[in-house]
Every structure is written in C-alpha cells, then in structure tokens.
Write an enzyme that holds these catalytic residues in place. Structure first.
Site, short mmCIF file in Angstrom:
data_model
loop_
_atom_site.label_atom_id
_atom_site.label_comp_id
_atom_site.label_asym_id
_atom_site.label_seq_id
_atom_site.Cartn_x
_atom_site.Cartn_y
_atom_site.Cartn_z
N PHE A 125 0.86 -1.19 0.00
CA PHE A 125 0.00 0.00 0.00
C PHE A 125 0.89 1.23 0.00
CE2 PHE A 125 -2.96 2.94 2.24
CZ PHE A 125 -4.11 2.74 1.49
N ARG A 241 -6.58 -0.78 9.86
CA ARG A 241 -6.73 -0.55 11.30
C ARG A 241 -7.34 -1.76 11.99
NH1 ARG A 241 -7.21 4.71 9.86
NH2 ARG A 241 -9.31 4.51 9.07
N GLN A 335 9.57 -6.09 31.81
CA GLN A 335 9.78 -5.89 33.25
C GLN A 335 9.78 -7.22 33.99
OE1 GLN A 335 10.40 -2.80 34.05
NE2 GLN A 335 10.77 -3.16 36.24
N GLU A 362 -1.22 2.88 10.70
CA GLU A 362 -2.66 2.95 10.37
C GLU A 362 -3.40 3.89 11.32
OE1 GLU A 362 -2.21 1.75 7.87
OE2 GLU A 362 -1.46 -0.28 7.82
#
Lengths: 383, 83
Positions: A125, A241, A335, A362
C-alpha cells in the site's frame, strides 16, 4: 483453553486455535531470527498464500477464501501472536486486495485478484510520503495524463513489504484531486530502495518506492478519478486498522503467555516470581487488557461485517485500545523478564519494539484520540 | 425518494450537528466532507437501502447533495436483482 481467550465462543476459539497452529508451526519459532535478519523469507509468505490466508478478503470466484470479518480478525490475532512483521504483510496485502475487490472494474479484478489470492502476487500500500503521514492529503506524488495512460512521479516512504511486493496500490495527485493506481513492480520507472533497521516490525521489509516518470496504462486507474483518498484509501485504511487492532491482540496474548510462563518458572526469594503480588498485578492487567481488546475487536468485526456506519468508530476504538494495551503488555513483559527481557535473542524486547509500532501505524494513537472524539456525537445521537 | 432524503438528512445531522443542509446544497463545497465522511456516507447508503455502491457509481455528482444521493439510491434500487 488458553489464558485470556474466554471472550470467544467455542466456534470462534476453534477457528483461532486452527490459525494459531499455523502460526506456532510456521512463524513463531522463527520470529526472533527474522527480526534480526530484517526480513521475512518469501517461502513464509508463500506458505501464507498456500494456506489461503492471503486470499482472506478476496471472493471465492477469484480464488480467495472470502472470510467473514470476525474470522479475518481471528486470523490476524493468530499471525500477530506469531510475528508482527508477518502480520504487517498480511495487513497491507489485505488492504490492496480489499481495494481491488471493492473498487476494481471486472477487468481489473480478473487481472489482479487471482494472483493476490494465492500469494503469487503480494500487494503493498503506497500512500505515505516523507511529508505526508497522518495528513495523507499532503502527498506530492503526481499522476499526469499521458496519451492512453498516466505518468507517475514522486517518492513513497516506509512502504510495508515494499522490498518484496509484486503489486503496489499507489496514491497520487491527479488533476487537482487524488486518484489510486495499481502498478506492478516491474513497471519501468518504479524503483524500490530498502529501508532497514526501523525500531520495530524489522522483518516487514519496509522500502522507499520511487516513481520516476513511471508510465502505467489507463487500466491502472482504480475507481474513478478523484476518489483515491475517499473512499478507496479510507476504506483500505479501515481494513488496515482492523487488522492491526487484532494483530495487537495477538501480540498482547503472546506477552501474556510468555510472562505467565516465565513468572511460574523463574524463582526468587524462595518461590516462583508469580507468587509475588506485584507481579500478579502486572499479569492481571495484561490478561484484562487482552480480553477487553479482543471484545472491542469482536464488536468492531460484527459492525464491519454488517456494513454499519458505526463500524468506523468501532474500528478506531478497537485499534486505539488494542495497540495501547499491547504496548503496556509488552513493557510489563520486559519488566517481568528482567535482564532476560532485554536480551537481544529473546522475544520480550522484540515484542516491546513491535508494540510501539502498533501505536503509530494505520493512524497514530493521537490521531485516533482526535477522531474518536469527533465521532462520539454521532454515536450519541443514534436512536 | 423522500424516505431516502430523510435518511440522508438524519445521517448528516448526526455527523455535522451545527449545520442543516438544504436538499440541493453542495456538501463538498461546504467544507464539511472529509474522506471519513464520504466512506461513512457510502456505508450508510448501502446498509439502509440494500444497494452496493460500485466503481461505476464513484462520481462526485452522485454524492454532492441530499438530492444527488437520493437520485443515486433510487436509480440503483430500480435495477432488477442479478443485473
């Protein structure tokens, strides 16, 4: 049942586990090596094609698997669990596939979709430019009429899988508006320059794609002139998205499973690290975040499948929550692992770097916050 | 035709709360329309009226006003199924 997947129905869970098996066999064991090498082998992309994953959004008549949006989401979770770079390839390829399926004329669909469905042709894209990221209307690549075709000139940047793609969906200014064009990699005037060493999704093979008087035929114009950004790019980015949202769920699920495994095995102060309540809190937040993100994705999927206008806001929310939640999960995973979390050969540091990218691609977190706020009044006014 | 116009008006009110569009007012010229708006408008039209907006319908004149959208929907709804 795996940790945190109780938000799925039995059928959805079976679908997810089926896709997870593919990801666990073909992708996850190699993700760290691909990250170090900065590339996903073409054989892996071919395996995605052979499994039907690259044809997920392509109609069966063109050889696609035509998944519904929920199953497409679950596929993205599974691939995102294995490797965000491979999931990025799936994302951009699916965006191109959706655009050609939706806006291509019969001739264009026949020309491009069969190859995209099998993975013989992989799509990328080509929208972003050095000075046009979130503000896509600022693109400076131009298309000029040239007899019975067009001349493309300009440079696209940070194009996911640009190094390996066979087909580019290119957006350019054309007669004062924006139009979309499909250009094959071997088109004269099209040059691909690799971009390596990005912070995250390092194996997604980003590239700068240069168009130097690159001539494409009239049949390369996708949709009508002037509709490149809306609806063609906008709808494709909506798919992107949605894919990234689900991929972030997979990334966070990977964090959760890694963290649980390490916390149960690693001993400190006379017992497993898991027994320490401060670690339990991190695990709890991670598990809750994964489940909540998955539920938002499921809701978005149902709305997208039904074609609801509210799907747009639902996808923004799902991506916003899933990507920010994944970054927190990845940070906590580093962590919990301590020094092991920072080890260059380990998964936590890769997941951490990849998760940061989820907050940028996105639609950045900040763009999402702005857009969701603007869309909220529409939601409230619905009867 | 009036039903379509009412639905489009309702959509516009929900999206752009501080402006009441006349049926023939140019939505694009108003400065309210962005790419997200156009996409949502297309989704709404497809869902509400059970039509598919295709490549051949991508003309600005089909989405320029409430009247224009109503004409597009009416024309597409008149096409027999399967053609």
């Amino acid at each position: 049942m795996r940790a945190g997947v109780h938000s799925l129905t039995d059928v959805q869970n079976k679908i997810l586990q089926s896709h997870r098996r593919f990801a666990e066999d073909e992708i996850a064991p190699h993700a760290n090596a691909w990250d170090r090498e900065g590339r996903v082998p073409r054989e892996v992309v071919a395996a995605m094609g052979a499994a039907g994953h690259l044809g997920a959004l392509i109609p069966a008549e063109y050889g696609g698997t035509e998944l519904d949006m929920t199953e497409f989401g679950l596929l993205n979770e599974a691939i995102g669990f294995g490797c965000s770079s491979v999931r990025s390839v799936l994302t951009v390829h699916s965006m191109v596939s959706q655009a050609v399926t939706r806006w291509g004329n019969p001739e264009q669909r026949r020309a491009w979709l069969p190859g995209l469905a099998t993975g013989e042709q992989v799509g990328a894209f080509a929208l972003s430019e050095a000075e046009a990221g979130s503000d896509v209307a600022q693109i400076t690549t131009v298309a000029e009429n040239d007899g019975d075709g067009y001349l493309l000139s300009g440079t696209k940047r940070w194009i996911t899988y640009g190094q390996g793609a066979d087909v580019f969906l290119v957006f350019a200014r054309h007669n004062g508006r924006h139009s979309a064009f499909v250009a094959g990699r071997d088109t004269p005037g099209l040059t691909v320059v690799p971009i390596d060493g990005m912070l995250g999704t390092r194996a997604s093979m980003l590239a700068e794609v240069r168009f130097d008087n690159c001539r494409v035929p009239r049949s390369a114009l996708l949709g009508r002139p002037g509709f490149g950004l809306a609806p063609i790019a906008a709808a494709a980015l909506d798919v992107g998205r949605y894919s990234v949202a689900w991929g972030s769920v997979g990334l966070a699920q990977s964090c959760l499973e890694l963290s649980l495994g390490h916390a149960r095995e690693r001993r400190a102060f006379g017992g497993p690290v898991f027994d320490h309540q401060l670690v339990q809190r991190l695990i709890t937040d991670m598990a809750t975040g994964v489940s909540a993100a998955r539920l938002l994705c499921l809701q978005a999927g149902e709305l997208v499948q039904g074609g609801a206008p509210t799907a747009v806001a639902a996808v923004w929310m799902a991506k916003y929550f899933a990507s920010t939640s994944a970054f927190r999960a990845a940070s906590d995973t580093v962590q919990i692992h301590g020094a092991y979390g920072c080890d260059p050969d380990g998964s936590p540091q890769r997941l951490f770097r990849d998760a940061k990218v989820m907050e940028i691609i996105e639609g950045s977190t900040q763009i999402q916050q702005t857009m969701i706020a603007r869309l909220v009044p529409y939601e409230e006014k619905r009867p | 035709m009036e039903t379509v116009k009412a639905k489009v008006r309702e959509f516009l009110r929900g999206y752009i709360a501080d402006h009441e569009f006349a049926d023939d007012e140019d939505i694009f010229a108003s400065g309210y329309a962005n790419s997200l708006f156009v996409m949502q408008l297309i989704y709404m039209v497809e869902r509400e009226f059970q039509i598919t907006v295709g490549d051949e319908d991508l003309e600005f004149d089909n989405f320029r006003s409430i009247d224009a959208v109503a004409r597009l929907v009416t024309a597409k709804s008149a096409v027999p199924a399967g053609t």
